[in-house]
Design a protein around this motif. Sequence first.
Motif, PDB file in Angstrom:
ATOM      1  N   ASP A  95       3.571  -0.659   2.048  1.00  0.00           N
ATOM      2  CA  ASP A  95       4.450  -0.286   0.937  1.00  0.00           C
ATOM      3  C   ASP A  95       3.843  -0.886  -0.328  1.00  0.00           C
ATOM      4  OD1 ASP A  95       6.637  -0.786  -1.035  1.00  0.00           O
ATOM      5  OD2 ASP A  95       7.923   0.072   0.527  1.00  0.00           O
ATOM      6  N   TYR A 110       5.024  -5.131   2.944  1.00  0.00           N
ATOM      7  CA  TYR A 110       5.495  -4.882   1.579  1.00  0.00           C
ATOM      8  C   TYR A 110       4.617  -5.647   0.595  1.00  0.00           C
ATOM      9  CZ  TYR A 110       9.824  -2.907   3.482  1.00  0.00           C
ATOM     10  OH  TYR A 110      10.738  -2.126   4.129  1.00  0.00           O
ATOM     11  N   MET A 126      15.548   3.162   3.480  1.00  0.00           N
ATOM     12  CA  MET A 126      14.142   3.527   3.674  1.00  0.00           C
ATOM     13  C   MET A 126      13.593   2.931   4.971  1.00  0.00           C
ATOM     14  SD  MET A 126      10.893   3.434   1.172  1.00  0.00           S
ATOM     15  CE  MET A 126      10.992   1.751   0.636  1.00  0.00           C
ATOM     16  N   GLY A 142      10.567   3.788  -8.365  1.00  0.00           N
ATOM     17  CA  GLY A 142      11.950   3.734  -8.804  1.00  0.00           C
ATOM     18  C   GLY A 142      12.254   4.977  -9.629  1.00  0.00           C
ATOM     19  N   GLY A 144       4.680   1.844  -6.068  1.00  0.00           N
ATOM     20  CA  GLY A 144       6.107   1.937  -6.398  1.00  0.00           C
ATOM     21  C   GLY A 144       6.505   1.625  -7.830  1.00  0.00           C
ATOM     22  N   PRO A 145       5.880   2.267  -8.821  1.00  0.00           N
ATOM     23  CA  PRO A 145       6.246   1.938 -10.200  1.00  0.00           C
ATOM     24  C   PRO A 145       7.617   2.512 -10.554  1.00  0.00           C
ATOM     25  CG  PRO A 145       4.825   3.843 -10.191  1.00  0.00           C
ATOM     26  CD  PRO A 145       4.946   3.402  -8.753  1.00  0.00           C
ATOM     27  N   ASN A 146       8.200   1.969 -11.583  1.00  0.00           N
ATOM     28  CA  ASN A 146       9.462   2.529 -12.051  1.00  0.00           C
ATOM     29  C   ASN A 146       9.193   3.678 -13.005  1.00  0.00           C
ATOM     30  OD1 ASN A 146      11.062   0.917 -10.486  1.00  0.00           O
ATOM     31  ND2 ASN A 146      11.016  -0.745 -11.988  1.00  0.00           N
ATOM     32  N   TYR A 158      19.498  -0.835  -5.570  1.00  0.00           N
ATOM     33  CA  TYR A 158      18.106  -0.884  -5.109  1.00  0.00           C
ATOM     34  C   TYR A 158      18.051  -1.319  -3.638  1.00  0.00           C
ATOM     35  CZ  TYR A 158      13.231  -2.736  -5.275  1.00  0.00           C
ATOM     36  OH  TYR A 158      11.913  -3.018  -5.063  1.00  0.00           O
ATOM     37  N   HIS A 184      15.174 -10.809  -2.210  1.00  0.00           N
ATOM     38  CA  HIS A 184      15.641  -9.469  -1.843  1.00  0.00           C
ATOM     39  C   HIS A 184      15.059  -9.040  -0.493  1.00  0.00           C
ATOM     40  CE1 HIS A 184      15.827  -5.130  -1.643  1.00  0.00           C
ATOM     41  NE2 HIS A 184      14.532  -5.026  -1.893  1.00  0.00           N
ATOM     42  N   TYR A 192       6.897   3.739  -3.205  1.00  0.00           N
ATOM     43  CA  TYR A 192       8.352   3.842  -3.331  1.00  0.00           C
ATOM     44  C   TYR A 192       8.730   3.672  -4.794  1.00  0.00           C
ATOM     45  CZ  TYR A 192      13.220   2.335  -2.561  1.00  0.00           C
ATOM     46  OH  TYR A 192      14.579   2.190  -2.590  1.00  0.00           O
ATOM     47  N   ASP A 216      16.547   0.548  -0.294  1.00  0.00           N
ATOM     48  CA  ASP A 216      15.473  -0.087   0.475  1.00  0.00           C
ATOM     49  C   ASP A 216      15.846  -0.160   1.957  1.00  0.00           C
ATOM     50  OD1 ASP A 216      12.889  -0.878  -0.047  1.00  0.00           O
ATOM     51  OD2 ASP A 216      13.440  -2.627  -1.238  1.00  0.00           O
ATOM     52  N   VAL A 258       4.418  -6.619  -2.524  1.00  0.00           N
ATOM     53  CA  VAL A 258       5.405  -6.662  -3.600  1.00  0.00           C
ATOM     54  C   VAL A 258       5.405  -8.055  -4.237  1.00  0.00           C
ATOM     55  CG1 VAL A 258       7.881  -6.489  -4.087  1.00  0.00           C
ATOM     56  CG2 VAL A 258       6.832  -4.881  -2.482  1.00  0.00           C
ATOM     57  N   GLN A 311      10.487 -10.624  -5.818  1.00  0.00           N
ATOM     58  CA  GLN A 311      11.402  -9.907  -4.921  1.00  0.00           C
ATOM     59  C   GLN A 311      11.525 -10.569  -3.553  1.00  0.00           C
ATOM     60  OE1 GLN A 311      11.439  -5.660  -4.912  1.00  0.00           O
ATOM     61  NE2 GLN A 311      10.485  -5.513  -6.927  1.00  0.00           N
TER      62      GLN A 311
HETATM   63  N1  ARG Z   1       9.956  -0.109  -7.816  1.00  0.00           N
HETATM   64  C1  ARG Z   1       9.834  -1.506  -7.498  1.00  0.00           C
HETATM   65  C2  ARG Z   1       9.534  -2.303  -8.768  1.00  0.00           C
HETATM   66  O1  ARG Z   1       8.834  -1.829  -9.639  1.00  0.00           O
HETATM   67  C3  ARG Z   1       8.747  -1.779  -6.492  1.00  0.00           C
HETATM   68  C4  ARG Z   1       8.996  -1.208  -5.131  1.00  0.00           C
HETATM   69  C5  ARG Z   1       8.671  -2.153  -4.050  1.00  0.00           C
HETATM   70  N2  ARG Z   1       8.910  -1.636  -2.732  1.00  0.00           N
HETATM   71  C6  ARG Z   1      10.066  -1.736  -2.111  1.00  0.00           C
HETATM   72  N3  ARG Z   1      10.183  -1.183  -0.925  1.00  0.00           N
HETATM   73  N4  ARG Z   1      11.088  -2.341  -2.627  1.00  0.00           N
HETATM   74  O2  ARG Z   1       9.974  -3.419  -8.872  1.00  0.00           O
END
Ligand code: ARG
Length: 566
Positions: free
Chosen positions: A117, A330, A315, A159, A120-122, A308, A339, A157, A312, A332, A336
């Motif tokens: 994973d 992940y 998913m 956002g 995953g940009p927003n 969020y 979380h 993934y 998750d 990440v 996070q």
């Molecule tokens: N969209 C999230 C962010 O920019 C990152 C995603 C990470 N992956 C996940 N499964 N939560 O912070």
Amino acid sequence: MYDIRKKLSGTIEEDLKEKFDVSTSIHFDIALEEGRGDLTTSAAMQLARQLGKKPADVAKAITLSIKKMEGVENVEIAGNGYVNVFLDNIFLGQGMDSVLEECFPKPTRDESPVIVDYFGPNVAKPLGIHHILSTSIGQAIINLYRHTGYPVIGWSYPGDYGTQFGKLAVAFAKWGRKKPVSEYSLDELLELYVRFHADAETDLSLEDEARLAFKKLEAGDSQLEAFRLDVVSVTAKALKSLCDRLHVHIDKETGESFYDDKMVPILEEGVRKGILKEGEGGALIVSFPDEWKLPPYLLRKGDGTTLYATRDLAMIRYRLDSCKPRAIYYVVDIAQSLHLKQLFATCKLLGWDLPELEHTVFGHMRFADAAMSTRKGTALKLEAVIDRAVEKARKVIDEHRETIKTDDAEKLAEMMGVGALVYGILSQNRKMDIVFDWDKMLSFEGNSAPYLQYSYARARSVLRKAGSDEIKNSKTGDLTPKDRYLLKNILLFPETLADARDSRMPHRLTNYLYGLCQAFNSFYNTEPILQAEKDLRQFRLNLTALTARVIKTGAEILTLRVPERM
Ligand code: ARG
């Protein structure tokens, strides 16, 4: 294929069984330090503890067992019981076949996949410089698995859902330009977003309006959904070209919105199993057993909207059902951490049959240049940083016009600039803070992409002069310490790949390649290659060809590219 290490270990293990009635497995490391021989093991020390014997006695037994073996020139005991083995040149050279094999991607095994994973940009925001961390570290990990034959899915993934769409919709209605949102650039979308936050500080009703808009979106408002989709596609288009430049290829992408209809059944399951408790105004909360030391986890807000975290969780369920993965990693941000701990713990409470779940964490980005504080730094756009790196590379190429040979300076600048940036990240231990340092990244001397690229080009140039890059059978003959040192570095490639993969630490591969380049350059500087006598000439060409292959293979796994000339 003949593997001298296996042979040595096997013989020792059998002898020890007979002598001490113990089953053990002996592992030999390739020794690079001078005076440690070619192979070394610390097995005697652990075994001595286990048997209640002196390490020296166990080491002695190991020594006796292999002293007379074919290929072994000498065995020594060093320190508190290290056993150092000195190999005959021919036997040392035998490992070259397996290195060559490792340079080709292995066919994919028939087993359940690993999911990585990452990215995953927003949506609706340009990527910041810090986004390169998940992107490049994630892709390198994916490539490590794929190259070594493991099925792997690089899964993004993004956002593409959540309260930011409410804000954006409100901002667009109030201050939008006279064109449809589908014609917006990412920067224009960001402007709206920034303006919203600035105005919301004084106009408190804005946040309420945004919340309302998001609620409407969640309830299925078709106009808002169309708006959201437009924003998503504007973002996707902009990100695609950036990913191409970084040699990042996403295998699968499901945004947060994809899980919109997959959350309710899970919330119901949680309630049914007594894991989700109702809080104020209909909120749903997970409380964990005290000894897990985790704060409660909110999965539905009092106003009925999801979070969020909820998506998750949905998913994970979706991934389990659709792919039956062996593991989910992940990649990440450390921010996070809590979380993800809560997320994994919730799955456990739900009693799901889980694969390995890991937060493949990376640290914060720090800036070597004091003027670039973290605050200012993270506002830097990734694309702008890449452009600047390429610009700097162009200058370096210009300044060295006499020595740098290239038929395509633009292509080389792109390769060096992007490479410098990515290498700068992937040469650092991801678990620590990651330092962003312009000067170090584009240096030709140190641990940098240009150094790697230059070493590769140098090896290729020798091979061009030789007229062939084929690895041919040759007698080993008399080798110098530099020949042997380079050879041992080359031999370390297969286990470095496995190690970097299994620890999901790409910097171990990067730093290995750096060591290999140093060994090659030192060999190149003093040992004649093309001028050496026949057998040695071919052997040294083999070393050169293999060095080039290993550099290229390793570099590409790390998403880097290397030039034929430079
Ligand atoms: N969209 C999230 C962010 O920019 C990152 C995603 C990470 N992956 C996940 N499964 N939560 O912070």
